[in-house]
Design a protein around this motif. Structure first.
Motif, short mmCIF file in Angstrom:
data_model
loop_
_atom_site.label_atom_id
_atom_site.label_comp_id
_atom_site.label_asym_id
_atom_site.label_seq_id
_atom_site.Cartn_x
_atom_site.Cartn_y
_atom_site.Cartn_z
N GLY A 40 0.78 -1.23 0.00
CA GLY A 40 0.00 0.00 0.00
C GLY A 40 0.82 1.28 0.00
N VAL A 41 2.12 1.19 0.25
CA VAL A 41 2.98 2.38 0.25
C VAL A 41 3.34 2.77 -1.17
N VAL A 42 3.70 1.79 -1.97
CA VAL A 42 4.03 2.00 -3.39
C VAL A 42 3.27 0.94 -4.19
N GLY A 43 3.24 1.08 -5.49
CA GLY A 43 2.61 0.07 -6.35
C GLY A 43 3.36 -1.24 -6.28
N GLU A 44 2.68 -2.33 -6.56
CA GLU A 44 3.29 -3.66 -6.47
C GLU A 44 4.55 -3.80 -7.32
N SER A 45 4.60 -3.13 -8.46
CA SER A 45 5.78 -3.25 -9.32
C SER A 45 7.02 -2.60 -8.71
N HIS A 46 6.84 -1.80 -7.65
CA HIS A 46 7.97 -1.15 -6.98
C HIS A 46 8.30 -1.78 -5.64
N ARG A 47 7.71 -2.92 -5.36
CA ARG A 47 7.96 -3.61 -4.09
C ARG A 47 9.01 -4.69 -4.23
#
Length: 77
Positions: A12-19
């Motif tokens: 929820g902090v960043v989009g899944e592609s940036h996790r």
């Protein structure tokens, strides 16, 4: 305690592609204000998930900076 840990932004902090799962050294004195990853990114501790092993897509920058173990410690480097 020390050791290498996997650090990534919490859901929820960043989009899944940036996790991506980054690698960082666990300090001896507790939790740092921000995790400094092997690739140079800083992830604030209050926004991070930390695990003893990677989960999800690994950061290739961090993987490229892992120390390479010697195959035979008797041989010169």
């Amino acid at each position: 305690m020390g050791g290498t840990v996997a650090v990534r932004f919490a859901a929820g902090v960043v989009g899944e592609s940036h996790r991506q799962a980054h690698l960082a050294q666990r300090p001896d004195g507790g939790v740092p204000a921000a995790w400094r990853t092997l690739c140079g990114q800083e992830i604030p501790s209050h926004l991070a998930e930390v695990a003893d092993r990677p989960a999800g897509m690994p950061c290739f920058g961090c993987l490229a900076r892992l120390p390479v173990p010697k195959v035979n410690p008797e041989l010169p480097s």
